[in-house]
Design a protein around this motif. Sequence first.
Motif, PDB file in Angstrom:
ATOM      1  N   GLY A 115       0.828  -1.202   0.000  1.00 55.89           N
ATOM      2  CA  GLY A 115       0.000   0.000   0.000  1.00 55.89           C
ATOM      3  C   GLY A 115       0.857   1.243   0.000  1.00 55.89           C
ATOM      4  N   PRO A 116       0.355   2.352  -0.558  1.00 55.47           N
ATOM      5  CA  PRO A 116       1.126   3.603  -0.569  1.00 55.47           C
ATOM      6  C   PRO A 116       1.254   4.193   0.820  1.00 55.47           C
ATOM      7  CG  PRO A 116      -1.103   3.957  -1.396  1.00 55.47           C
ATOM      8  CD  PRO A 116      -0.954   2.478  -1.214  1.00 55.47           C
ATOM      9  N   GLN A 117       2.394   4.845   1.074  1.00 55.91           N
ATOM     10  CA  GLN A 117       2.601   5.445   2.386  1.00 55.91           C
ATOM     11  C   GLN A 117       1.824   6.744   2.507  1.00 55.91           C
ATOM     12  OE1 GLN A 117       6.967   6.000   2.374  1.00 55.91           O
ATOM     13  NE2 GLN A 117       6.638   8.192   2.311  1.00 55.91           N
ATOM     14  N   LEU A 118       1.391   7.039   3.737  1.00 56.55           N
ATOM     15  CA  LEU A 118       0.697   8.284   4.019  1.00 56.55           C
ATOM     16  C   LEU A 118       1.672   9.453   3.953  1.00 56.55           C
ATOM     17  CD1 LEU A 118      -1.413   7.182   7.129  1.00 56.55           C
ATOM     18  CD2 LEU A 118      -2.275   7.560   4.809  1.00 56.55           C
ATOM     19  N   ASN A 119       1.185  10.592   3.523  1.00 53.39           N
ATOM     20  CA  ASN A 119       1.980  11.820   3.539  1.00 53.39           C
ATOM     21  C   ASN A 119       1.666  12.555   4.840  1.00 53.39           C
ATOM     22  OD1 ASN A 119       3.092  11.436   0.933  1.00 53.39           O
ATOM     23  ND2 ASN A 119       1.185  12.174   0.025  1.00 53.39           N
ATOM     24  N   ARG A 120       2.623  12.582   5.751  1.00 54.89           N
ATOM     25  CA  ARG A 120       2.399  13.249   7.024  1.00 54.89           C
ATOM     26  C   ARG A 120       3.715  13.657   7.658  1.00 54.89           C
ATOM     27  NH1 ARG A 120       0.111   8.418  10.951  1.00 54.89           N
ATOM     28  NH2 ARG A 120       1.864   6.982  10.830  1.00 54.89           N
ATOM     29  N   PHE A 121       3.594  14.445   8.732  1.00 50.69           N
ATOM     30  CA  PHE A 121       4.755  14.918   9.482  1.00 50.69           C
ATOM     31  C   PHE A 121       4.881  14.134  10.781  1.00 50.69           C
ATOM     32  CE2 PHE A 121       3.938  18.381   6.648  1.00 50.69           C
ATOM     33  CZ  PHE A 121       5.164  18.981   6.428  1.00 50.69           C
ATOM     34  N   TYR A 122       6.035  14.300  11.430  1.00 43.89           N
ATOM     35  CA  TYR A 122       6.304  13.667  12.714  1.00 43.89           C
ATOM     36  C   TYR A 122       7.007  14.679  13.597  1.00 43.89           C
ATOM     37  CZ  TYR A 122       7.914  10.112  16.050  1.00 43.89           C
ATOM     38  OH  TYR A 122       8.130   9.369  17.180  1.00 43.89           O
ATOM     39  N   GLY A 123       6.605  14.768  14.861  1.00 39.34           N
ATOM     40  CA  GLY A 123       7.232  15.714  15.772  1.00 39.34           C
ATOM     41  C   GLY A 123       7.454  15.122  17.143  1.00 39.34           C
ATOM     42  N   VAL A 124       8.539  15.553  17.801  1.00 40.01           N
ATOM     43  CA  VAL A 124       8.908  15.027  19.117  1.00 40.01           C
ATOM     44  C   VAL A 124       8.816  16.136  20.158  1.00 40.01           C
ATOM     45  CG1 VAL A 124      10.574  13.617  20.406  1.00 40.01           C
ATOM     46  CG2 VAL A 124      10.418  13.396  17.936  1.00 40.01           C
ATOM     47  N   GLY A 125       7.687  16.796  20.222  1.00 36.35           N
ATOM     48  CA  GLY A 125       7.335  17.709  21.299  1.00 36.35           C
ATOM     49  C   GLY A 125       8.415  18.667  21.751  1.00 36.35           C
ATOM     50  N   GLN A 126       8.729  18.596  23.062  1.00 32.63           N
ATOM     51  CA  GLN A 126       9.659  19.548  23.657  1.00 32.63           C
ATOM     52  C   GLN A 126      11.035  19.500  23.006  1.00 32.63           C
ATOM     53  OE1 GLN A 126       7.802  17.253  25.411  1.00 32.63           O
ATOM     54  NE2 GLN A 126       7.449  17.931  27.514  1.00 32.63           N
ATOM     55  N   LEU A 127      11.481  18.311  22.627  1.00 33.96           N
ATOM     56  CA  LEU A 127      12.809  18.216  22.027  1.00 33.96           C
ATOM     57  C   LEU A 127      12.872  18.928  20.680  1.00 33.96           C
ATOM     58  CD1 LEU A 127      14.213  14.657  22.780  1.00 33.96           C
ATOM     59  CD2 LEU A 127      15.128  16.855  23.508  1.00 33.96           C
ATOM     60  N   ASP A 128      11.776  18.943  19.948  1.00 34.91           N
ATOM     61  CA  ASP A 128      11.778  19.663  18.676  1.00 34.91           C
ATOM     62  C   ASP A 128      11.832  21.165  18.912  1.00 34.91           C
ATOM     63  OD1 ASP A 128      11.675  19.844  15.844  1.00 34.91           O
ATOM     64  OD2 ASP A 128       9.556  20.381  15.989  1.00 34.91           O
ATOM     65  N   VAL A 129      11.094  21.635  19.905  1.00 30.83           N
ATOM     66  CA  VAL A 129      11.166  23.062  20.258  1.00 30.83           C
ATOM     67  C   VAL A 129      12.575  23.415  20.712  1.00 30.83           C
ATOM     68  CG1 VAL A 129      10.290  24.835  21.827  1.00 30.83           C
ATOM     69  CG2 VAL A 129       8.726  23.137  20.844  1.00 30.83           C
ATOM     70  N   LEU A 130      13.173  22.538  21.520  1.00 24.83           N
ATOM     71  CA  LEU A 130      14.537  22.768  21.997  1.00 24.83           C
ATOM     72  C   LEU A 130      15.518  22.786  20.828  1.00 24.83           C
ATOM     73  CD1 LEU A 130      16.593  23.058  24.246  1.00 24.83           C
ATOM     74  CD2 LEU A 130      16.517  20.571  24.566  1.00 24.83           C
ATOM     75  N   SER A 131      15.372  21.857  19.888  1.00 22.47           N
ATOM     76  CA  SER A 131      16.242  21.820  18.720  1.00 22.47           C
ATOM     77  C   SER A 131      16.134  23.113  17.917  1.00 22.47           C
ATOM     78  CB  SER A 131      15.884  20.625  17.836  1.00 22.47           C
ATOM     79  OG  SER A 131      16.594  20.653  16.621  1.00 22.47           O
ATOM     80  N   ALA A 132      14.900  23.560  17.694  1.00 24.58           N
ATOM     81  CA  ALA A 132      14.705  24.794  16.940  1.00 24.58           C
ATOM     82  C   ALA A 132      15.314  25.993  17.665  1.00 24.58           C
ATOM     83  CB  ALA A 132      13.211  25.026  16.704  1.00 24.58           C
ATOM     84  N   ALA A 133      15.134  26.048  19.001  1.00 19.14           N
ATOM     85  CA  ALA A 133      15.659  27.172  19.779  1.00 19.14           C
ATOM     86  C   ALA A 133      17.183  27.209  19.744  1.00 19.14           C
ATOM     87  CB  ALA A 133      15.156  27.077  21.215  1.00 19.14           C
ATOM     88  N   VAL A 134      17.813  26.057  19.916  1.00 15.06           N
ATOM     89  CA  VAL A 134      19.277  26.002  19.899  1.00 15.06           C
ATOM     90  C   VAL A 134      19.810  26.395  18.524  1.00 15.06           C
ATOM     91  CG1 VAL A 134      21.258  24.434  20.021  1.00 15.06           C
ATOM     92  CG2 VAL A 134      19.464  24.317  21.756  1.00 15.06           C
ATOM     93  N   THR A 135      19.164  25.915  17.470  1.00 11.57           N
ATOM     94  CA  THR A 135      19.604  26.251  16.112  1.00 11.57           C
ATOM     95  C   THR A 135      19.485  27.746  15.852  1.00 11.57           C
ATOM     96  OG1 THR A 135      18.938  24.068  15.318  1.00 11.57           O
ATOM     97  CG2 THR A 135      19.237  25.785  13.668  1.00 11.57           C
ATOM     98  N   VAL A 136      18.375  28.338  16.279  1.00 13.71           N
ATOM     99  CA  VAL A 136      18.186  29.785  16.110  1.00 13.71           C
ATOM    100  C   VAL A 136      19.274  30.558  16.844  1.00 13.71           C
ATOM    101  CG1 VAL A 136      16.686  31.711  16.776  1.00 13.71           C
ATOM    102  CG2 VAL A 136      15.709  29.686  15.683  1.00 13.71           C
ATOM    103  N   TRP A 137      19.568  30.143  18.075  1.00  9.15           N
ATOM    104  CA  TRP A 137      20.566  30.872  18.882  1.00  9.15           C
ATOM    105  C   TRP A 137      21.966  30.722  18.311  1.00  9.15           C
ATOM    106  CZ3 TRP A 137      24.970  30.062  21.668  1.00  9.15           C
ATOM    107  CH2 TRP A 137      25.348  31.097  22.526  1.00  9.15           C
ATOM    108  N   ARG A 138      22.355  29.496  17.962  1.00  6.28           N
ATOM    109  CA  ARG A 138      23.734  29.240  17.549  1.00  6.28           C
ATOM    110  C   ARG A 138      24.019  29.712  16.141  1.00  6.28           C
ATOM    111  NH1 ARG A 138      26.222  23.568  19.098  1.00  6.28           N
ATOM    112  NH2 ARG A 138      28.081  24.827  18.780  1.00  6.28           N
ATOM    113  N   GLU A 139      23.042  29.570  15.242  1.00  8.33           N
ATOM    114  CA  GLU A 139      23.291  29.864  13.837  1.00  8.33           C
ATOM    115  C   GLU A 139      22.636  31.160  13.378  1.00  8.33           C
ATOM    116  OE1 GLU A 139      22.427  26.501  11.395  1.00  8.33           O
ATOM    117  OE2 GLU A 139      23.383  25.076  12.781  1.00  8.33           O
ATOM    118  N   ARG A 140      21.988  31.849  14.312  1.00  8.83           N
ATOM    119  CA  ARG A 140      21.341  33.132  14.004  1.00  8.83           C
ATOM    120  C   ARG A 140      20.357  33.001  12.841  1.00  8.83           C
ATOM    121  NH1 ARG A 140      23.716  33.429  18.164  1.00  8.83           N
ATOM    122  NH2 ARG A 140      24.987  35.161  18.909  1.00  8.83           N
TER     123      ARG A 140
END
Length: 423
Positions: free
Chosen positions: A340-365
């Motif tokens: 069967g064809p795979q579903l088109n969707r996203f995946y997220g890991v809650g607080q760790l994803d927010v933390l990843s985004a925050a660290v990337t914004v801070w370190r890489e401007r």
Amino acid sequence: MNRDDHTNPARLDLDRDTAVLLVKVGRYPLAHGPVGVVRSLGRAGVAVHAMVEDRLTPTALSRYLTRAFVRPTNGCESTGQLLSAVRGVGRAIGRRCIALPTDDEAAVLLAEHAEELAPYFVLPPVPAGLPRRLANKGAMHAICEEHGIPAPVTVAPGDHDELLKAAWTCGYPLVLKNLEPFTRLSRPVVPNTTIVHDERELLASCPPEGRFSVLAQEYLPPERSEDWITHLCCGPGGEPLAVFTGRKLRSYPPAGGFTTRAVALPNPELAELATGLCRAIGYGGIADLDWRLDLRDGRYKLLDFNPRTGAQFRLFETENGLDVVRALHLSLTGRPVPPGPQLNRFYGVGQLDVLSAAVTVWRERRPLPDLRPRRSTERAWLCGDDLAPAAAMAVRFGGQGTRRVADYVWHGIAGRLTPGGST
């Protein structure tokens, strides 16, 4: 929040008389991969047991878990001790069930001792020594070379002089990884995948008197590459039963950790690379492969071959409710695995994803990425029909998250203040 009706696993002909045991080696109580397995099979009516660190881990609190076995390990135990613990759980369950590893060490243990564990467990048809070779970063690179699979420039140095030579070969920035399963837990060289920007950082990470169970690898910068993943389940001889592809958007730690945000995207070229490799080496069971598309030459390069369930496997599912865990259960119980064809969707890991985004914004401007929830997102933690794991994760994660942000900020400041520090 996850939509509780987005799939119907009851449409799959799963054998509800065959239970599953999640086998783990090492301490990672906040892992979301085991929770995903428990929910995937539990919703389908399959009894799921799990080895856990304590009774308050998120996995142990899932409403879909049949029984938690508190068997804490740290990876320093002898093989005999680990086998004794797994056999003891098998005896307690009381009937032969499928053993599913959730880390590389457990995959190696189960494969290398399949015969003596056979009275208790049903195991995938994988050659006994193959998971150890795949989990060893140097041996995995040799497999790539043998079968013509593109990979970054990689060196497994035997001593300090060879490490410095490897840096000249690969150039800076340089990626460092722990080389082998088990030693990455008992005697790690680096805490996780680590990027060093110059010789000063290299010597700080790997001092001359230290161990050299480490891999040095060419760094493919994000502005000239894309991160992709392949999750698949193979039967005997490496025949693919279910194959999924997607793109990793964020990770933690940033640029070198596990996936915190991803999207499922069909990629026939990447699927063919992964299935061709599994056929060539005769790999059977579930696998999680990390790739990087090098935009300089247009080739997908294999970074890691994880011989077990990937933490983000629930990103991938077909329209008829099949994921790699359900595919393995069907296969090992003699049932057909429906395509069967795979579903088109996203995946997220809650607080760790927010933390990843925050660290990337801070370190890489960088500008703040879009963190708005999408209706098609499969969430690792928050789920309307199983709230306890998310609550346990939030309580236990709070202090760790604060410390991790502080560590990143401090290292960033220190790097700017130290003479010769990178920016």
